[in-house]
Motif scaffolding. Structure first.
Motif, PDB file in Angstrom:
ATOM      1  N   ALA A  20       0.847  -1.183   0.000  1.00 61.67           N
ATOM      2  CA  ALA A  20       0.000   0.000   0.000  1.00 61.67           C
ATOM      3  C   ALA A  20       0.889   1.242   0.000  1.00 61.67           C
ATOM      4  O   ALA A  20       2.021   1.209   0.455  1.00 61.67           O
ATOM      5  N   SER A  21       0.369   2.346  -0.513  1.00 62.74           N
ATOM      6  CA  SER A  21       1.179   3.552  -0.590  1.00 62.74           C
ATOM      7  C   SER A  21       0.857   4.509   0.550  1.00 62.74           C
ATOM      8  O   SER A  21       0.869   5.707   0.373  1.00 62.74           O
ATOM      9  N   ALA A  22       0.551   3.984   1.712  1.00 61.67           N
ATOM     10  CA  ALA A  22       0.264   4.817   2.870  1.00 61.67           C
ATOM     11  C   ALA A  22       0.631   4.050   4.131  1.00 61.67           C
ATOM     12  O   ALA A  22       0.648   2.821   4.126  1.00 61.67           O
ATOM     13  N   LEU A  23       0.937   4.799   5.170  1.00 63.47           N
ATOM     14  CA  LEU A  23       1.177   4.189   6.470  1.00 63.47           C
ATOM     15  C   LEU A  23      -0.044   4.424   7.335  1.00 63.47           C
ATOM     16  O   LEU A  23      -0.759   5.407   7.148  1.00 63.47           O
ATOM     17  N   GLN A  24      -0.286   3.527   8.284  1.00 62.29           N
ATOM     18  CA  GLN A  24      -1.421   3.686   9.182  1.00 62.29           C
ATOM     19  C   GLN A  24      -0.952   3.539  10.623  1.00 62.29           C
ATOM     20  O   GLN A  24      -0.129   2.676  10.931  1.00 62.29           O
ATOM     21  N   PHE A  25      -1.484   4.407  11.485  1.00 59.43           N
ATOM     22  CA  PHE A  25      -1.128   4.417  12.892  1.00 59.43           C
ATOM     23  C   PHE A  25      -2.401   4.379  13.737  1.00 59.43           C
ATOM     24  O   PHE A  25      -3.286   5.225  13.559  1.00 59.43           O
ATOM     25  N   ASN A  26      -2.503   3.400  14.629  1.00 57.60           N
ATOM     26  CA  ASN A  26      -3.607   3.364  15.592  1.00 57.60           C
ATOM     27  C   ASN A  26      -3.425   4.514  16.571  1.00 57.60           C
ATOM     28  O   ASN A  26      -2.293   4.874  16.906  1.00 57.60           O
ATOM     29  N   PHE A  27      -4.526   5.065  17.056  1.00 56.63           N
ATOM     30  CA  PHE A  27      -4.437   6.050  18.131  1.00 56.63           C
ATOM     31  C   PHE A  27      -5.602   5.835  19.087  1.00 56.63           C
ATOM     32  O   PHE A  27      -6.630   5.268  18.723  1.00 56.63           O
ATOM     33  N   ASP A  28      -5.415   6.263  20.318  1.00 55.03           N
ATOM     34  CA  ASP A  28      -6.516   6.284  21.279  1.00 55.03           C
ATOM     35  C   ASP A  28      -6.230   7.377  22.297  1.00 55.03           C
ATOM     36  O   ASP A  28      -5.087   7.758  22.521  1.00 55.03           O
ATOM     37  N   PHE A  29      -7.306   7.921  22.869  1.00 55.15           N
ATOM     38  CA  PHE A  29      -7.142   8.900  23.933  1.00 55.15           C
ATOM     39  C   PHE A  29      -8.293   8.751  24.921  1.00 55.15           C
ATOM     40  O   PHE A  29      -9.389   8.326  24.567  1.00 55.15           O
ATOM     41  N   ALA A  30      -7.992   9.063  26.185  1.00 49.64           N
ATOM     42  CA  ALA A  30      -8.965   8.934  27.274  1.00 49.64           C
ATOM     43  C   ALA A  30      -8.842  10.148  28.191  1.00 49.64           C
ATOM     44  O   ALA A  30      -7.772  10.743  28.302  1.00 49.64           O
ATOM     45  N   PRO A  31      -9.936  10.514  28.846  1.00 56.47           N
ATOM     46  CA  PRO A  31      -9.917  11.704  29.714  1.00 56.47           C
ATOM     47  C   PRO A  31      -8.840  11.621  30.790  1.00 56.47           C
ATOM     48  O   PRO A  31      -8.572  10.565  31.327  1.00 56.47           O
ATOM     49  N   GLN A  32      -8.250  12.762  31.050  1.00 56.29           N
ATOM     50  CA  GLN A  32      -7.274  12.851  32.128  1.00 56.29           C
ATOM     51  C   GLN A  32      -7.634  14.005  33.051  1.00 56.29           C
ATOM     52  O   GLN A  32      -7.680  13.843  34.248  1.00 56.29           O
ATOM     53  N   GLN A  33      -7.911  15.179  32.482  1.00 57.57           N
ATOM     54  CA  GLN A  33      -8.253  16.345  33.294  1.00 57.57           C
ATOM     55  C   GLN A  33      -9.172  17.245  32.470  1.00 57.57           C
ATOM     56  O   GLN A  33      -8.748  17.870  31.510  1.00 57.57           O
ATOM     57  N   ALA A  34     -10.448  17.314  32.838  1.00 52.28           N
ATOM     58  CA  ALA A  34     -11.405  18.149  32.111  1.00 52.28           C
ATOM     59  C   ALA A  34     -11.223  19.601  32.500  1.00 52.28           C
ATOM     60  O   ALA A  34     -11.123  19.933  33.672  1.00 52.28           O
ATOM     61  N   LEU A  35     -11.158  20.457  31.498  1.00 52.04           N
ATOM     62  CA  LEU A  35     -11.115  21.894  31.743  1.00 52.04           C
ATOM     63  C   LEU A  35     -12.538  22.426  31.816  1.00 52.04           C
ATOM     64  O   LEU A  35     -12.846  23.281  32.632  1.00 52.04           O
ATOM     65  N   PHE A  36     -13.425  21.913  30.948  1.00 49.20           N
ATOM     66  CA  PHE A  36     -14.866  22.161  31.027  1.00 49.20           C
ATOM     67  C   PHE A  36     -15.565  21.168  30.110  1.00 49.20           C
ATOM     68  O   PHE A  36     -14.961  20.604  29.205  1.00 49.20           O
ATOM     69  N   GLY A  37     -16.851  20.921  30.358  1.00 46.56           N
ATOM     70  CA  GLY A  37     -17.647  20.039  29.507  1.00 46.56           C
ATOM     71  C   GLY A  37     -17.543  18.574  29.892  1.00 46.56           C
ATOM     72  O   GLY A  37     -17.036  18.224  30.954  1.00 46.56           O
ATOM     73  N   GLN A  38     -18.068  17.718  29.015  1.00 49.56           N
ATOM     74  CA  GLN A  38     -18.100  16.276  29.247  1.00 49.56           C
ATOM     75  C   GLN A  38     -16.759  15.629  28.923  1.00 49.56           C
ATOM     76  O   GLN A  38     -16.020  16.123  28.071  1.00 49.56           O
ATOM     77  N   PRO A  39     -16.465  14.496  29.575  1.00 49.92           N
ATOM     78  CA  PRO A  39     -15.237  13.764  29.234  1.00 49.92           C
ATOM     79  C   PRO A  39     -15.279  13.280  27.787  1.00 49.92           C
ATOM     80  O   PRO A  39     -16.333  12.933  27.262  1.00 49.92           O
ATOM     81  N   VAL A  40     -14.128  13.250  27.144  1.00 49.83           N
ATOM     82  CA  VAL A  40     -14.033  12.838  25.750  1.00 49.83           C
ATOM     83  C   VAL A  40     -13.031  11.690  25.643  1.00 49.83           C
ATOM     84  O   VAL A  40     -11.947  11.747  26.202  1.00 49.83           O
ATOM     85  N   SER A  41     -13.428  10.653  24.894  1.00 43.66           N
ATOM     86  CA  SER A  41     -12.494   9.574  24.598  1.00 43.66           C
ATOM     87  C   SER A  41     -12.678   9.189  23.145  1.00 43.66           C
ATOM     88  O   SER A  41     -13.728   9.428  22.541  1.00 43.66           O
ATOM     89  N   GLY A  42     -11.650   8.608  22.557  1.00 46.84           N
ATOM     90  CA  GLY A  42     -11.742   8.229  21.155  1.00 46.84           C
ATOM     91  C   GLY A  42     -10.636   7.276  20.770  1.00 46.84           C
ATOM     92  O   GLY A  42      -9.671   7.074  21.504  1.00 46.84           O
ATOM     93  N   SER A  43     -10.825   6.680  19.601  1.00 43.10           N
ATOM     94  CA  SER A  43      -9.801   5.797  19.044  1.00 43.10           C
ATOM     95  C   SER A  43     -10.006   5.713  17.543  1.00 43.10           C
ATOM     96  O   SER A  43     -11.073   6.036  17.031  1.00 43.10           O
ATOM     97  N   PHE A 127     -21.826  18.669  22.008  1.00 42.91           N
ATOM     98  CA  PHE A 127     -21.417  19.066  23.355  1.00 42.91           C
ATOM     99  C   PHE A 127     -20.041  19.686  23.213  1.00 42.91           C
ATOM    100  O   PHE A 127     -19.284  19.361  22.307  1.00 42.91           O
ATOM    101  N   GLY A 128     -19.741  20.599  24.075  1.00 39.41           N
ATOM    102  CA  GLY A 128     -18.438  21.235  23.995  1.00 39.41           C
ATOM    103  C   GLY A 128     -17.593  20.866  25.195  1.00 39.41           C
ATOM    104  O   GLY A 128     -18.103  20.739  26.300  1.00 39.41           O
ATOM    105  N   SER A 129     -16.332  20.676  24.968  1.00 44.57           N
ATOM    106  CA  SER A 129     -15.426  20.412  26.075  1.00 44.57           C
ATOM    107  C   SER A 129     -14.015  20.755  25.657  1.00 44.57           C
ATOM    108  O   SER A 129     -13.712  20.907  24.481  1.00 44.57           O
ATOM    109  N   SER A 130     -13.197  20.870  26.641  1.00 44.86           N
ATOM    110  CA  SER A 130     -11.778  21.056  26.414  1.00 44.86           C
ATOM    111  C   SER A 130     -11.088  20.357  27.566  1.00 44.86           C
ATOM    112  O   SER A 130     -11.426  20.594  28.720  1.00 44.86           O
ATOM    113  N   GLU A 131     -10.184  19.464  27.247  1.00 44.74           N
ATOM    114  CA  GLU A 131      -9.543  18.715  28.317  1.00 44.74           C
ATOM    115  C   GLU A 131      -8.211  18.151  27.890  1.00 44.74           C
ATOM    116  O   GLU A 131      -7.921  18.024  26.703  1.00 44.74           O
TER     117      GLU A 131
END
Length: 175
Positions: A20-43, A127-131
């Motif tokens: 294939a002519s592209a590289l792929q990288f898995n990623f994930d993130f989980a809440p650590q410290q909310a500045l405001f709003g709801q916790p956000v996680s993704g992968s 929903f809005g958040s920043s964390e």
């Protein structure tokens, strides 16, 4: 065997065996410290160009696409410039990071907060958040071709060899 059939077999075998002519990288993130709003996680997966560049003295690949989910909503519309993915030293995203949208209308901005060596996710929309989040990433291992692809490739090369050998052994008789 006709030349066109032989050529088609070789082209198909080569196409199936090319990387294939592209590289792929898995990623994930989980809440650590909310500045405001709801916790956000993704992968998900960052797809990048396969050509390395140097940005700020670091090895980087241009992000060309993003797939996955944030808070259970599928990533559907990456936008504009996706930023760089770094493969050396700390931090796989730079301060400009990457931006994308989810199916539920969340506008996500995921980047490294360089002044404190943490990642940050800002969301706008449903929903809005920043964390600050804990984030990880790793190279997706390259796939192994399926047996059918190997069989097609080997048969294509075999047919090419057979055809070239048959042509050499043909005797011409003149009358």
């Amino acid at each position: 065997m006709s030349k066109s059939l032989l050529a088609a077999a070789i082209v198909a075998a080569t196409a199936l065996s090319s990387p294939a002519s592209a590289l792929q990288f898995n990623f994930d993130f989980a809440p650590q410290q909310a500045l405001f709003g709801q916790p956000v996680s993704g992968s998900g997966i960052f797809t990048t160009s396969d050509t390395a560049t140097t940005v700020g003295g670091r090895t980087a690949y241009q992000i060309t696409g993003v797939s996955g989910s944030v808070n259970g909503s599928a990533i559907v519309a990456p936008t504009g410039s996706y930023g760089n993915y770094f493969t050396d030293a700390a931090g796989f995203l730079d301060g400009s990071g990457t931006r994308f949208f989810t199916q539920s209308g969340i506008d996500v901005r995921f980047f490294q907060q360089s002044n404190n060596a943490r990642y940050r996710v800002n969301t706008f929309g449903a929903f809005g958040s920043s964390e600050y989040v804990t984030a990880n990433s790793s190279l997706v291992s390259a796939g192994v071709p399926e047996p059918a692809a190997w069989a097609l490739m080997i048969s294509g090369f075999g047919l090419a060899g057979f055809e070239s050998r048959r042509r050499r052994s043909t005797k011409y008789v003149t009358a």
